[in-house]
Design a protein around this motif. Structure first.
Motif, PDB file in Angstrom:
ATOM      1  N   ASN A  99     -10.120 -19.828  42.421  1.00  0.00           N
ATOM      2  CA  ASN A  99      -8.684 -20.054  42.447  1.00  0.00           C
ATOM      3  C   ASN A  99      -8.231 -20.837  41.212  1.00  0.00           C
ATOM      4  N   LEU A 100      -6.921 -20.960  41.085  1.00  0.00           N
ATOM      5  CA  LEU A 100      -6.353 -21.572  39.886  1.00  0.00           C
ATOM      6  C   LEU A 100      -6.716 -23.043  39.742  1.00  0.00           C
ATOM      7  N   SER A 101      -6.861 -23.762  40.860  1.00  0.00           N
ATOM      8  CA  SER A 101      -7.176 -25.193  40.771  1.00  0.00           C
ATOM      9  C   SER A 101      -8.549 -25.422  40.144  1.00  0.00           C
ATOM     10  N   LEU A 102      -9.505 -24.538  40.401  1.00  0.00           N
ATOM     11  CA  LEU A 102     -10.833 -24.661  39.788  1.00  0.00           C
ATOM     12  C   LEU A 102     -10.750 -24.430  38.283  1.00  0.00           C
ATOM     13  N   ILE A 103      -9.960 -23.427  37.888  1.00  0.00           N
ATOM     14  CA  ILE A 103      -9.775 -23.140  36.463  1.00  0.00           C
ATOM     15  C   ILE A 103      -9.113 -24.320  35.765  1.00  0.00           C
ATOM     16  N   GLU A 104      -8.085 -24.905  36.401  1.00  0.00           N
ATOM     17  CA  GLU A 104      -7.387 -26.037  35.796  1.00  0.00           C
ATOM     18  C   GLU A 104      -8.299 -27.246  35.636  1.00  0.00           C
ATOM     19  N   ALA A 105      -9.181 -27.476  36.618  1.00  0.00           N
ATOM     20  CA  ALA A 105     -10.118 -28.598  36.517  1.00  0.00           C
ATOM     21  C   ALA A 105     -11.082 -28.390  35.350  1.00  0.00           C
ATOM     22  N   PHE A 106     -11.625 -27.177  35.242  1.00  0.00           N
ATOM     23  CA  PHE A 106     -12.537 -26.856  34.150  1.00  0.00           C
ATOM     24  C   PHE A 106     -11.825 -26.978  32.803  1.00  0.00           C
ATOM     25  N   ASN A 107     -10.615 -26.445  32.715  1.00  0.00           N
ATOM     26  CA  ASN A 107      -9.853 -26.499  31.474  1.00  0.00           C
ATOM     27  C   ASN A 107      -9.583 -27.944  31.058  1.00  0.00           C
ATOM     28  N   ALA A 108      -9.261 -28.800  32.022  1.00  0.00           N
ATOM     29  CA  ALA A 108      -8.965 -30.205  31.723  1.00  0.00           C
ATOM     30  C   ALA A 108     -10.199 -30.917  31.180  1.00  0.00           C
ATOM     31  N   VAL A 109     -11.349 -30.652  31.761  1.00  0.00           N
ATOM     32  CA  VAL A 109     -12.583 -31.301  31.297  1.00  0.00           C
ATOM     33  C   VAL A 109     -12.946 -30.818  29.906  1.00  0.00           C
ATOM     34  N   MET A 110     -12.794 -29.516  29.660  1.00  0.00           N
ATOM     35  CA  MET A 110     -13.121 -28.988  28.338  1.00  0.00           C
ATOM     36  C   MET A 110     -12.163 -29.542  27.280  1.00  0.00           C
ATOM     37  N   ARG A 111     -10.927 -29.732  27.638  1.00  0.00           N
ATOM     38  CA  ARG A 111      -9.953 -30.250  26.672  1.00  0.00           C
ATOM     39  C   ARG A 111     -10.176 -31.721  26.360  1.00  0.00           C
TER      40      ARG A 111
END
Length: 311
Positions: free
Chosen positions: A2-14
């Motif tokens: 889901n989108l919340s998992l993608i957002e968490a991953f994106n935040a950590v990578m950023r």
């Protein structure tokens, strides 16, 4: 996934860490860690190497992150496109009109419209009613205004404006002494007339035949405004529509106008292309058009009266 998992991953990578990623999203650090673990389970990818408190992205994580970045860029472009469409529609409108309305009403409507939409391009064509119909039927133009004698197949047509016929004459003409002009009054008079295929011209011819009146037709023209201008130049008297006289202010040029009886109806149609929804731009134009149409119709009816049974 889901989108919340993608957002968490994106935040950590950023941000480079779960702590700063959590701060970016406004959630707890354990919540971020759980989301990363869940994402790895769902994707069956090893996304990070854990070295103590640090997370090192794997090659799979870098590839996955680039796909996310590309997707986010695409979404941003879509949002920008939606904003542009919402604010200015498609960016252009194409309007075709017969001369009666095209020389008077439509220029004012366009002026008011572009004040609110300065970035929009408007293409405006004045043509005879048959040409207006063809431009709209082909889908080349977004809206047309024309006389009711057109073939309405392959267009969406609805009544737009009905006004009565008036007789126009130079100041000092003998007919100016009359309050109303009747068919017999035109017997032997030099007449500037509309074209034979015009529905108003056919109404006039029928009323003349009934009383045996025979005016001298000196000029035939397609446009009501041309009738007024020819009369102003001294060609004769003419039968035209109230719109051409009122909107173009021919009275200020010294023309006299009188209602014609029996009433002759000048009917205009609004036509749209078939099988096409109205854009936001067109809806906004129509709102302005209807307001100005109502104002013009009231002015004509106040000056010369309405058409019995007209709409």
């Amino acid at each position: 996934m889901n989108l919340s998992l993608i957002e968490a991953f994106n935040a950590v990578m950023r941000t480079g860490s779960t702590t700063r990623g959590a701060e970016l999203l406004g959630v707890s650090q354990p919540a971020i860690s759980r989301s990363l673990k869940r994402l790895e389970d769902v994707t069956r990818l090893k996304l990070f190497e854990r070295q103590g408190p640090r997370l090192l992205p794997t090659a799979e994580a870098e590839i996955f992150y680039q796909e996310i970045v590309d997707s986010y860029v695409g979404l941003d472009r879509l949002k920008q496109a939606v904003a542009r469409i919402r604010s200015v529609g498609t960016g252009s409108l194409r309007i075709a009109s017969s001369a009666a309305l095209g020389l008077s009403l439509i220029p004012r409507v366009i002026s008011l419209f572009i004040e609110r939409h300065p970035g929009v391009t408007v293409t405006f064509e004045i043509a005879n009613s048959s040409m207006v119909r063809n431009l709209v039927a082909s889908g080349t133009y977004d809206i047309g205004l024309c006389a009711d004698e057109i073939d309405t197949t392959n267009v969406v047509a609805e009544p737009f404006l009905t006004t009565r016929g008036i007789c126009v004459m130079p100041s000092g003409h003998p007919l100016a002494k009359l309050e109303t002009i009747k068919p017999i009054d035109l017997d032997g008079v030099a007449l500037v007339s509309l074209s034979p295929d015009d529905t108003a011209r056919r109404q006039l011819d029928a009323s003349l035949r009934q009383v045996g009146a025979q005016p001298k037709v000196v000029v035939e023209t397609q446009f009501g405004a041309s009738v007024c201008q020819l009369v102003a130049e001294g060609a004769g008297v003419g039968l035209t529509n109230a719109v051409s006289f009122v909107a173009s202010q021919f009275e200020a040029q010294g023309l006299i106008a009188r209602p014609f009886e029996p009433a002759i109806a000048f009917r205009a149609l609004m036509i749209l292309p078939p099988h096409r929804g109205k854009s936001r731009l067109l809806e906004d134009l129509l709102t302005t058009l209807m307001v100005e149409r109502d104002y013009l119709q009231r002015a004509c009816e106040t000056r010369f009266g309405g058409v019995p049974g007209g709409s």
